[in-house]
Design a protein around this motif. Structure first.
Motif, PDB file in Angstrom:
ATOM      1  N   PHE A 167       9.775  -6.154   3.400  1.00  0.00           N
ATOM      2  CA  PHE A 167      10.962  -5.596   4.046  1.00  0.00           C
ATOM      3  C   PHE A 167      10.681  -5.077   5.458  1.00  0.00           C
ATOM      4  CE2 PHE A 167      11.935  -5.445  -0.470  1.00  0.00           C
ATOM      5  CZ  PHE A 167      13.213  -5.993  -0.474  1.00  0.00           C
ATOM      6  N   TRP A 168       9.502  -5.355   5.976  1.00  0.00           N
ATOM      7  CA  TRP A 168       9.175  -5.024   7.373  1.00  0.00           C
ATOM      8  C   TRP A 168       8.645  -6.292   8.036  1.00  0.00           C
ATOM      9  CZ3 TRP A 168       4.729  -1.247   9.172  1.00  0.00           C
ATOM     10  CH2 TRP A 168       4.841  -1.041  10.557  1.00  0.00           C
ATOM     11  N   THR A 186      18.393  -8.980   1.673  1.00  0.00           N
ATOM     12  CA  THR A 186      17.735  -7.955   0.851  1.00  0.00           C
ATOM     13  C   THR A 186      17.695  -8.371  -0.611  1.00  0.00           C
ATOM     14  OG1 THR A 186      18.466  -6.212   2.376  1.00  0.00           O
ATOM     15  CG2 THR A 186      17.794  -5.539   0.156  1.00  0.00           C
TER      16      THR A 186
END
Length: 420
Positions: free
Chosen positions: A409-410, A310
């Motif tokens: 983030f997907w 992340t």
């Protein structure tokens, strides 16, 4: 001595030296210091010439330049307005799609702004759209098709990252659609008060526009359908595209005179030559960095501040937004991707997903002040002050950034269509 060489290379770059010459000089100096035979640079160029998919780059580029020289952009705008002019924001939505398709085939956002901007800007103004909105829309749309086949940046990333280009084409489909959908939603909301009455004349205009575009409509369907279905290899699709466009523009419709063909071929070849020159010397430079363990040292440095995927993705997006303002996408791909790949692998980032995130973020770099390339192209094309272009593009930049964050983030959005 290394510091002196680095400063000298930076100075000549600022003074306008060609990027491939700067990269090549840096690689030659590095190989000389390492005691490596300098013929390795020539070997990289020879190895590049044996890459089968490389033939797709000049063919797709030539087809895109030939399309822009004819009346295809005008027919595309006419068809778009006839079919969706009644929908609030409809012409703006179709402008997004038209620019995305055009950029996917030409591989250059500046060409899209110049070629389609001349048609879309007055059409949008005549339809009642706000001038600032029109400037922002066309400027933002110029780089929108970089995630769709047969985008040259996708092909280039596949070559540099040694990733399957067919997989990259499939991976870019849904993220590319997401960016168009998010921007279309903004266009609908921004122009929700613009409504048009559908009349019998509207249906007649739609039929006439479809008939006028009867030779253009099969091209994206056949070529993109062939690539995404696996019926065509990338190089085969490029050959089919170039042949079809030549037949339509020069033989069937005769919109481009034969005497113009050498000029169009020369202009497209200049772009291709620049890409291949940068790619050849950059592959040699990449091998030098691998030999001197630059990626490993960079990972150790990054690892001190980044603790997981992340954090890495957030840092990557910020870095790419800045990078996109100072480097064109082709140069950035061959310079930065070899460094990013091993670091991303350490955090479990799929190289295909990394490529889509990289290109999507670089799209935004074209719009990021103060030196985003599309901003200056639009300023020159529409004879507007650069600060006016800055303000016009800000809403589109923010909305596009939302889409890029979702893409980053997907990862399944990029990978779900792949046969794995």
């Amino acid at each position: 001595m290394s510091g002196v060489v680095a400063i000298a290379l930076i100075v000549v770059t600022v003074l306008g030296a060609p990027l491939f010459a700067v990269i090549g000089a840096g690689a030659l100096v590095g190989f000389e210091r390492e005691g490596t035979d300098l013929s390795v640079v020539a070997i990289e160029f020879f190895g590049l010439s044996e890459t089968p998919v490389l033939v797709a780059i000049p063919l797709f580029t030539f087809a895109g330049f030939l399309l822009s020289a004819g009346q295809a952009p005008a027919r595309l705008v006419r068809l778009s307005q006839a079919l969706l002019g009644w929908l609030p924001g409809g012409l703006a939505m179709i402008s997004l799609v038209a620019c995305a398709i055009f950029t996917a085939f030409t591989g250059a956002s500046g060409v899209t702004i110049i070629a389609l901007g001349a048609l879309l800007y007055p059409a949008l103004s005549q339809a009642g759209y706000d001038q600032r909105f029109n400037l922002g829309l066309i400027t933002a749309s110029g780089s929108l098709g970089l995630l769709f086949a047969p985008s040259l940046p996708l092909i280039l990333y596949g070559i540099v990252a040694e990733a399957p280009i067919d997989d990259l084409f499939m991976a870019g489909l849904l993220p590319g659609i997401l960016m168009i959908v998010v921007l279309s939603a903004y266009c609908y909301w921004r122009n929700r008060r613009l409504r048009y009455v559908v009349t019998e004349g509207s249906w007649s205009a739609a039929r006439d526009a479809i008939w006028a575009a009867r030779w253009d409509l099969p091209l994206p369907i056949v070529v993109l359908g062939g690539i995404y279905s696996g019926f065509f290899a990338v190089s085969e699709a490029a050959a089919v595209t170039a042949l079809y466009v030549v037949l339509i523009e020069l033989v069937v419709l005769r919109e481009v005179p034969w005497r113009e063909l050498p000029r169009i071929m020369r202009e497209s070849t200049v772009l291709v030559g620049a890409i291949l020159a940068i790619l050849g010397v950059s592959l040699a430079s990449t091998n030098l960095m691998i030999d001197t363990e630059v990626p490993q040292r960079l990972f150790v440095f990054v690892g001190e501040y980044i603790t997981g995927p992340t954090t890495f993705m957030i840092a990557l997006l910020l870095f790419l937004l800045i990078l996109g303002t100072i480097l064109d996408i082709f140069s950035a791909t061959v310079l930065i991707v070899p460094l990013l790949l091993p670091i991303a692998a350490q955090y479990g980032i799929d190289p295909i997903h990394l490529g889509i995130v990289f290109l999507a973020a670089m799209e935004l770099g074209y719009l990021t002040p103060p030196v985003g390339l599309n901003l200056f192209i639009a300023s020159h094309r529409f004879d507007k002050d650069i600060t006016e272009i800055y303000w016009a593009t800000q809403p589109f930049l923010i909305v596009s950034l939302l889409a890029v964050v979702i893409i980053a983030f997907w990862p399944d959005l990029s990978l779900m269509l792949l046969d794995r």
